[in-house]
Design a protein around this motif. Structure first.
Motif, PDB file in Angstrom:
ATOM      1  N   VAL A  25       0.840  -1.193   0.000  1.00  0.00           N
ATOM      2  CA  VAL A  25       0.000   0.000   0.000  1.00  0.00           C
ATOM      3  C   VAL A  25       0.882   1.252   0.000  1.00  0.00           C
ATOM      4  N   ASP A  26       0.385   2.325  -0.589  1.00  0.00           N
ATOM      5  CA  ASP A  26       1.085   3.601  -0.492  1.00  0.00           C
ATOM      6  C   ASP A  26       0.998   4.099   0.943  1.00  0.00           C
ATOM      7  N   TYR A  27       2.131   4.522   1.492  1.00  0.00           N
ATOM      8  CA  TYR A  27       2.112   5.012   2.865  1.00  0.00           C
ATOM      9  C   TYR A  27       2.943   6.277   2.994  1.00  0.00           C
ATOM     10  N   ILE A  28       2.603   7.035   4.033  1.00  0.00           N
ATOM     11  CA  ILE A  28       3.246   8.317   4.319  1.00  0.00           C
ATOM     12  C   ILE A  28       3.726   8.285   5.759  1.00  0.00           C
ATOM     13  N   VAL A  29       4.942   8.768   5.997  1.00  0.00           N
ATOM     14  CA  VAL A  29       5.486   8.857   7.358  1.00  0.00           C
ATOM     15  C   VAL A  29       5.502  10.320   7.772  1.00  0.00           C
ATOM     16  N   HIS A  75      -3.551  16.135  17.740  1.00  0.00           N
ATOM     17  CA  HIS A  75      -2.458  16.446  16.819  1.00  0.00           C
ATOM     18  C   HIS A  75      -2.413  15.440  15.670  1.00  0.00           C
ATOM     19  N   LEU A  76      -2.549  14.163  15.997  1.00  0.00           N
ATOM     20  CA  LEU A  76      -2.505  13.130  14.965  1.00  0.00           C
ATOM     21  C   LEU A  76      -3.663  13.288  13.985  1.00  0.00           C
ATOM     22  N   PHE A  77      -4.863  13.451  14.496  1.00  0.00           N
ATOM     23  CA  PHE A  77      -6.027  13.499  13.617  1.00  0.00           C
ATOM     24  C   PHE A  77      -6.052  14.749  12.748  1.00  0.00           C
ATOM     25  N   ASP A  78      -5.588  15.869  13.285  1.00  0.00           N
ATOM     26  CA  ASP A  78      -5.481  17.073  12.448  1.00  0.00           C
ATOM     27  C   ASP A  78      -4.516  16.839  11.284  1.00  0.00           C
ATOM     28  N   ALA A  79      -3.407  16.161  11.580  1.00  0.00           N
ATOM     29  CA  ALA A  79      -2.429  15.866  10.522  1.00  0.00           C
ATOM     30  C   ALA A  79      -3.024  14.910   9.489  1.00  0.00           C
ATOM     31  N   LEU A  80      -3.802  13.933   9.940  1.00  0.00           N
ATOM     32  CA  LEU A  80      -4.417  12.974   9.014  1.00  0.00           C
ATOM     33  C   LEU A  80      -5.449  13.659   8.124  1.00  0.00           C
ATOM     34  N   TRP A  81      -6.220  14.584   8.697  1.00  0.00           N
ATOM     35  CA  TRP A  81      -7.202  15.299   7.881  1.00  0.00           C
ATOM     36  C   TRP A  81      -6.519  16.199   6.852  1.00  0.00           C
ATOM     37  N   ASP A  82      -5.387  16.776   7.211  1.00  0.00           N
ATOM     38  CA  ASP A  82      -4.632  17.576   6.247  1.00  0.00           C
ATOM     39  C   ASP A  82      -4.231  16.713   5.049  1.00  0.00           C
ATOM     40  N   ILE A  83      -3.755  15.498   5.346  1.00  0.00           N
ATOM     41  CA  ILE A  83      -3.355  14.585   4.271  1.00  0.00           C
ATOM     42  C   ILE A  83      -4.560  14.167   3.444  1.00  0.00           C
ATOM     43  N   ALA A  84      -5.646  13.798   4.130  1.00  0.00           N
ATOM     44  CA  ALA A  84      -6.847  13.357   3.427  1.00  0.00           C
ATOM     45  C   ALA A  84      -7.354  14.432   2.463  1.00  0.00           C
ATOM     46  N   GLN A  85      -7.350  15.667   2.906  1.00  0.00           N
ATOM     47  CA  GLN A  85      -7.826  16.755   2.055  1.00  0.00           C
ATOM     48  C   GLN A  85      -6.911  16.972   0.850  1.00  0.00           C
ATOM     49  N   LYS A  86      -5.613  16.833   1.057  1.00  0.00           N
ATOM     50  CA  LYS A  86      -4.664  17.036  -0.036  1.00  0.00           C
ATOM     51  C   LYS A  86      -4.800  15.982  -1.117  1.00  0.00           C
ATOM     52  N   ILE A  87      -5.110  14.737  -0.721  1.00  0.00           N
ATOM     53  CA  ILE A  87      -5.193  13.667  -1.716  1.00  0.00           C
ATOM     54  C   ILE A  87      -6.638  13.372  -2.126  1.00  0.00           C
ATOM     55  N   GLY A  88      -7.584  14.123  -1.554  1.00  0.00           N
ATOM     56  CA  GLY A  88      -8.974  13.980  -1.953  1.00  0.00           C
ATOM     57  C   GLY A  88      -9.685  12.774  -1.394  1.00  0.00           C
ATOM     58  N   PHE A  89      -9.239  12.299  -0.231  1.00  0.00           N
ATOM     59  CA  PHE A  89      -9.889  11.157   0.398  1.00  0.00           C
ATOM     60  C   PHE A  89     -10.925  11.649   1.413  1.00  0.00           C
TER      61      PHE A  89
END
Length: 271
Positions: free
Chosen positions: A71-75, A100-114
């Motif tokens: 799977v594609d993953y991000i660190v 802190h974790l969930f804010d970072a995950l939502w930032d990623i989700a929004q950037k990749i359109g998930f």
């Protein structure tokens, strides 16, 4: 168990695209694999938190397993150590960390359109003090294993049936969970605890906690490993004294989840 697994796939199928909070543990690996099997790899991203609150070995293992799964993953590295709400180490520590974790995950989700974020809490987690669950609700994070009613034992069984390498992996928890509430958390203390536990792991002890009590290191391992601790007690004492501990103790109660909650809640919760 099969009905619960079917329910898990139904819950995930309705999500479409998901970012998975991935730790490399038994729960999040089953969740990640089921997301891939249900939605397809292109609709799944795994995110690994490389914050200092997690042992380096666990971060490396999580990256390796995600790579093996394909799977594609991000660190990422979250910023809880810059937040006094976390480092002051109140009973709500986990809540602020998860924010802190969930804010970072939502930032990623929004950037990749998930569209959704999922994490690996299970039914057994509802029996312990888990302030992070409040952050899940506030940040609209979904816990599919919990929704499906899966227990830790069932997750291990399903993981074995799916030939996942993590099916018998010991439970994990962040290094901050070794520090009693009210004792400030700093980077050097976290590293001392990490090195102390690694000294036990190299002896072949897979499930070990070194609980910090100032000058005292309280070692928790399963009863089957008591003899291994005693056979190597001089070496262990020497290693932990190098980390600044004066007294090195073995907790005869053995390893148990959330033992530092016992002092605070005096048996009000089942740990």
């Amino acid at each position: 168990m099969d009905q619960k697994y079917s329910k898990l796939k139904e819950v995930i199928a309705d999500l479409g695209t998901v970012v998975v909070a991935y730790s490399g543990g038994v729960d999040s690996t089953l969740l990640l694999q089921t997301c891939i099997d249900t939605l397809g790899k292109k609709n799944v991203r795994a995110v690994i938190n490389a914050s200092i609150i997690h042992p380096e070995q666990e971060i490396e293992e999580a990256s390796y397993i995600a790579g093996t799964i394909g799977v594609d993953y991000i660190v990422i590295a979250t910023g809880e150590m810059e937040d006094r709400n976390f480092t002051e180490n109140t009973k709500e520590r986990c809540y602020y960390c998860k924010l802190h974790l969930f804010d970072a995950l939502w930032d990623i989700a929004q950037k990749i359109g998930f569209s959704h974020i999922v994490e690996g809490s299970n039914m057994d987690d509802t029996r312990d003090f888990r302030p992070g669950s409040k952050a899940c609700r506030e940040k609209n994070i979904i816990s599919p294993l919990q929704v499906a009613g899966l227990t830790k034992h069932e997750i291990r069984s399903l993981s074995q049936n799916l030939s996942l390498s993590t099916y018998d992996k010991p439970s994990q928890a962040c290094l901050a969970s070794r520090i009693p509430y009210g004792t400030p958390i700093d980077r050097e203390l976290l590293k001392r605890i990490e090195r102390a536990e690694k000294a036990l792991n190299v002896l072949g002890i897979r499930q070990a906690r070194v609980r910090y009590h100032g000058l005292i290191a309280r070692i928790e391992v399963g009863e089957d490993d008591f003899s291994l601790i005693m056979d190597n007690r001089n070496e262990i004492a020497d290693q932990l004294r190098k980390e600044g501990f004066v007294y090195v103790t073995l907790d005869i109660g053995g390893y148990r989840t959330g033992s530092l909650n016992e002092e605070i809640f005096e048996g009000e919760i089942d740990t």
